[in-house]
Enzyme design. Structure first.
Site, mmCIF file in Angstrom:
data_model
loop_
_atom_site.group_PDB
_atom_site.id
_atom_site.type_symbol
_atom_site.label_atom_id
_atom_site.label_comp_id
_atom_site.label_asym_id
_atom_site.label_seq_id
_atom_site.Cartn_x
_atom_site.Cartn_y
_atom_site.Cartn_z
ATOM 1 N N TYR A 58 0.857 -1.191 0.000
ATOM 2 C CA TYR A 58 0.000 0.000 0.000
ATOM 3 C C TYR A 58 0.891 1.238 0.000
ATOM 4 C CZ TYR A 58 -3.916 -3.008 1.532
ATOM 5 O OH TYR A 58 -4.881 -3.979 1.632
ATOM 6 N N LEU A 211 -18.424 -1.501 2.666
ATOM 7 C CA LEU A 211 -19.190 -0.425 2.023
ATOM 8 C C LEU A 211 -18.898 -0.373 0.525
ATOM 9 C CD1 LEU A 211 -18.877 2.414 4.695
ATOM 10 C CD2 LEU A 211 -20.763 0.790 4.341
ATOM 11 N N ARG A 213 -16.201 0.054 -1.202
ATOM 12 C CA ARG A 213 -15.351 1.184 -1.588
ATOM 13 C C ARG A 213 -16.141 2.494 -1.665
ATOM 14 N NH1 ARG A 213 -14.429 -3.508 -3.722
ATOM 15 N NH2 ARG A 213 -12.351 -4.392 -3.539
ATOM 16 N N GLY A 214 -17.093 2.624 -0.754
ATOM 17 C CA GLY A 214 -17.899 3.831 -0.681
ATOM 18 C C GLY A 214 -19.167 3.785 -1.498
ATOM 19 N N SER A 217 -22.103 3.465 0.748
ATOM 20 C CA SER A 217 -21.953 4.248 1.977
ATOM 21 C C SER A 217 -23.073 5.257 2.162
ATOM 22 C CB SER A 217 -20.620 4.996 1.959
ATOM 23 O OG SER A 217 -20.637 6.001 0.948
#
Length: 334
Positions: A58, A211, A213-214, A217
């Protein structure tokens, strides 16, 4: 908010009912604020979150160094409660490209040495290869992690994004505590074979992408402009008609959330929490306000009527588009 605990499989530690996935603080979701990221880690620890999840790839080590700084600057009592989960094996190039996976035993130990240094710790709590290396038997990769356990550098063996057969082979080699895999209302592929296998073997699940990746959300809109370095700009579920279809699902979910007086994100996380005591959702909050919202899911109770309504609003298989682009799906076992 009450921070409950769950067990990471039958061989793993007791951990918080929610974990913090830290990837977005370093990579794949556009620019992030380092100061706010560290403050978010501190806020998570203060709230009783114990599991911090990262990968050595990452930001090419950036995320591990960020977590290391957050741990160094946290109060001693909070630092001592933290458990760090690390994924390894993904090969990157200086342009940020992906070059496959390396699960050779020598590579496993090499990756671990660098992670220990970047994190500033003397052991890694859960260590796992990010994806199966097709050229190396899982027994060899897991065997190398088991050697690190014997030497005190790793506490628990994990797996990531592998299928039921690989899980069984790995567990026959050494005790496996946890499988990290995507699981959400619109990503339910583990329910047919993988989840039954982990439950049979006493392996816990840390669920990422709860979620999506949003996407679910409640904050994502169809007109949102994504940066070129944002993973979602290339994700099938965020494209064109797929996106419009998926946001319609979110609106159906929003109606249920509003009836309960909670947010869409909270009901989506609460749904994952309701799937079993052996599942720990990872929330990818990059800011303290999003973290606070996610933690509110711990106070949401879903009864049978709620669950039936959610199932009608977002039935299994309802999402449009794969969860990764085709070239990345090729590395995911089903």
């Amino acid at each position: 908010m009450t921070m409950h605990t769950r067990t990471l499989g039958t061989t793993g530690p007791r951990i918080s009912a929610l974990g913090l996935g830290c990837m977005g603080m370093s990579a794949l979701y556009g620019e992030a604020d380092r100061t706010e990221s560290i403050a978010t880690v501190h806020a998570a620890l203060e709230a009783g979150v114990t599991l911090l999840d990262t990968g050595d790839f990452y930001g090419m080590g950036h995320n591990e160094m960020l977590i290391g700084e957050a741990l160094r600057t946290a109060p001693a009592a909070r630092r001592e409660q933290a458990l760090v989960s690390v994924k390894f094996g993904a090969l990157r190039d200086p342009d940020g490209g992906w070059s496959g996976y390396d699960g050779r035993p020598a590579a496993v130990k090499n990756f671990a040495a660098y992670s220990l240094q970047r994190l500033g710790v003397d052991h890694i709590d859960v260590y796992r290869i990010a994806r199966l290396d097709p050229d190396v038997p899982i027994e060899e990769t897991v065997g190398a992690i088991a050697e690190l356990v014997e030497r005190g550098y790793v506490r628990h063996i994990g797996l990531s994004e592998v299928g039921a057969e690989t899980i069984r082979r790995a567990a026959a080699t050494a005790p496996v505590s946890d499988l990290q895999i995507e699981y959400s209302l619109i990503s339910r592929g583990i329910e047919d074979e993988i989840l039954p296998a982990t439950r049979e073997l006493g392996i816990g699940i840390t669920a990422y992408g709860v979620l999506s990746r949003g996407l679910i959300s409640g904050h994502f809109t169809a007109d949102r402009q994504l940066a070129a370095n944002d993973f979602r700009a290339h994700s099938p579920r965020f494209q064109g008609e797929n996106l419009r279809h998926n946001l319609d699902l979110v609106e159906a979910l929003r109606k249920i959330a509003e009836q309960k007086g909670v947010t869409v994100a909270q009901i989506a996380i609460a749904w994952v929490l309701s799937r079993g005591e052996d599942i720990v959702p990872l929330v990818g909050a990059r800011r303290r306000d999003r973290l606070t919202e996610a933690l509110g899911a711990l106070d949401v109770t879903l009864d049978e009527t709620d669950l039936a309504g959610i199932e009608r609003a977002v039935p299994a298989g309802a999402a449009a588009g794969e969860r990764y682009p085709a070239e990345q799906m090729a590395h995911v076992e089903r």
